[in-house]
Design an enzyme around this catalytic site. Structure first.
Site, PDB file in Angstrom:
ATOM      1  N   SER A  43       0.830  -1.208   0.000  1.00  0.00           N
ATOM      2  CA  SER A  43       0.000   0.000   0.000  1.00  0.00           C
ATOM      3  C   SER A  43       0.867   1.262   0.000  1.00  0.00           C
ATOM      4  O   SER A  43       1.738   1.379  -0.873  1.00  0.00           O
ATOM      5  CB  SER A  43      -0.961  -0.062   1.186  1.00  0.00           C
ATOM      6  OG  SER A  43      -2.070   0.741   0.988  1.00  0.00           O
ATOM      7  N   ASP A  53     -10.172  -4.243  -4.634  1.00  0.00           N
ATOM      8  CA  ASP A  53      -9.451  -3.361  -3.705  1.00  0.00           C
ATOM      9  C   ASP A  53     -10.060  -1.954  -3.779  1.00  0.00           C
ATOM     10  O   ASP A  53     -10.020  -1.312  -4.836  1.00  0.00           O
ATOM     11  CB  ASP A  53      -7.963  -3.321  -4.102  1.00  0.00           C
ATOM     12  CG  ASP A  53      -7.115  -2.596  -3.067  1.00  0.00           C
ATOM     13  OD1 ASP A  53      -5.913  -2.907  -2.978  1.00  0.00           O
ATOM     14  OD2 ASP A  53      -7.657  -1.722  -2.348  1.00  0.00           O
ATOM     15  N   HIS A 105      -7.934  -5.452  -0.050  1.00  0.00           N
ATOM     16  CA  HIS A 105      -6.668  -4.721  -0.070  1.00  0.00           C
ATOM     17  C   HIS A 105      -5.439  -5.461   0.461  1.00  0.00           C
ATOM     18  O   HIS A 105      -4.437  -5.603  -0.235  1.00  0.00           O
ATOM     19  CB  HIS A 105      -6.858  -3.397   0.709  1.00  0.00           C
ATOM     20  CG  HIS A 105      -5.712  -2.454   0.614  1.00  0.00           C
ATOM     21  ND1 HIS A 105      -5.168  -2.063  -0.596  1.00  0.00           N
ATOM     22  CD2 HIS A 105      -4.985  -1.832   1.587  1.00  0.00           C
ATOM     23  CE1 HIS A 105      -4.175  -1.224  -0.367  1.00  0.00           C
ATOM     24  NE2 HIS A 105      -4.043  -1.066   0.950  1.00  0.00           N
TER      25      HIS A 105
END
Ligand SMILES: O=C1CC[C@@H](CCC(=O)N2CCC(COc3ccc(F)cc3Cl)CC2)N1
Length: 304
Positions: free
Chosen positions: A123, A240, A270
């Site tokens: 991320s 996601d 995610h």
């Protein structure tokens, strides 16, 4: 004896840094660091880069997989996160995250000279990893990215909202843009519960000023991709909602790396390393196989 008038440094959780593994960054802040050592003789180094609001101790499972391959695994909590100093989820400039990672990498390269170096970013940590590799193009044998932040989510970053955030940043930098919805992190309810109840995770709202730094990160990543040439293993879930999968497709289409693989997980959310068991076990298997290949792997179990 402590110098006059200076109290001993303690973590945001009240623990003496003298009792915590840490290093001091360029701004004099204590950065909590973690080390997972293999039982055998080290073959390579892996730096794990965590995402926004979370912390490096959430990567224990992944680290165990890697130490089993005789990797020395290391990580730290970014400023404003976990057990490191700094106002929660606040950073004056996104580059500070990259600067601190580079300082830690240099420390470890001195301790383990000559070992191949890899990085795994998730991320926001993926954006930090890409920008670090951009600054040190010859340092890495490979990069693993788990749903990296490359493009901002189209809902949260329409051109109007981006403009509004940049204007607001001058007048209300601490205004909250709302917090990460834990249900967007994973389909695995146990992992959502673990995230929600983790005292080291920051559950406050995302400040306008932090959102602006994330936007800075995505535009710096966009500029870096055309000359990115490190071997890449990329993972993204089709559902996601926190980091748009389009960013991973843009990355695959733009980078110069000869060796690049994108694994797409239908229906996954995610945090693929904390998703439903069949997803996460496959992600870990792919990582193991890819790393064995990169290292000229000894007979891996899936040899046909
Ligand atoms: O296991 C885990 C637990 C936490 C999660 C990681 C979270 C993480 O790092 N994210 C997700 C949210 C994303 C928001 O993005 C923006 C917001 C406002 C803005 F103005 C511009 C942007 Cl770009 C940034 C990256 N994974």
């Amino acid at each position: 004896m402590m110098p006059e008038g200076s109290a001993p440094a303690v973590s945001p959780q009240g623990v003496l840094y003298a009792e915590l593994t840490h290093y001091i960054n360029a701004d004099g802040q204590h950065i909590f660091s973690r080390y997972w050592k293999p039982s055998g003789s080290p073959r390579a180094l892996m730096f794990i880069v965590h995402g926004a609001g979370e912390h490096c101790c959430r990567y224990d499972d992944l680290a165990q997989i890697l130490t089993a391959l005789n990797f020395v695994v290391f990580s730290h909590d970014h400023v404003g996160h976990g057990q490191s100093e700094g106002e929660r989820m606040t950073v004056p400039d996104f580059h500070i995250f990259v600067r601190d990672v580079i300082q830690h990498l240099d420390l470890m390269k001195k301790q383990y000279p000559g070992l191949p170096l890899f990085m795994c970013g998730h991320s926001m940590g993926g954006a930090i990893a890409i920008l670090t590799a951009d600054e040190r193009p010859d340092d890495f044998s490979g990069l693993i990215l788990i749903s990296p932040l490359v493009l901002p989510n189209p809902q949260s970053a329409t051109s109007f909202k981006v403009f509004a955030a940049k204007m607001l940043n001058y007048v209300l930098p601490n205004l909250s843009l709302g917090s990460i919805d834990p249900n967007f992190v994973s389909r695995n309810k146990k992992e959502v519960e673990a995230y929600t109840s983790d005292p080291l995770v920051y559950h406050g709202g995302m400040k306008v000023s932090f959102g602006v730094q994330l936007l800075n990160a995505t535009s710096r990543v966009e500029k870096a991709l055309p000359h990115f040439k490190v071997p890449l293993l990329l993972f993204h879930g089709t559902l996601d909602k926190l980091c748009d999968i389009r960013g991973s497709h843009v990355m695959m289409d733009t980078i110069q790396s000869e060796e690049k693989t994108l694994k797409v997980y239908e229906g996954a959310f995610h945090a693929l390393h904390k998703e439903l068991p069949e997803v996460t076990s496959n992600v870990f298997q792919e990582i193991e196989g890819w790393l064995q290949q990169r290292l000229g792997g000894t007979g891996s179990s899936n040899m046909v």
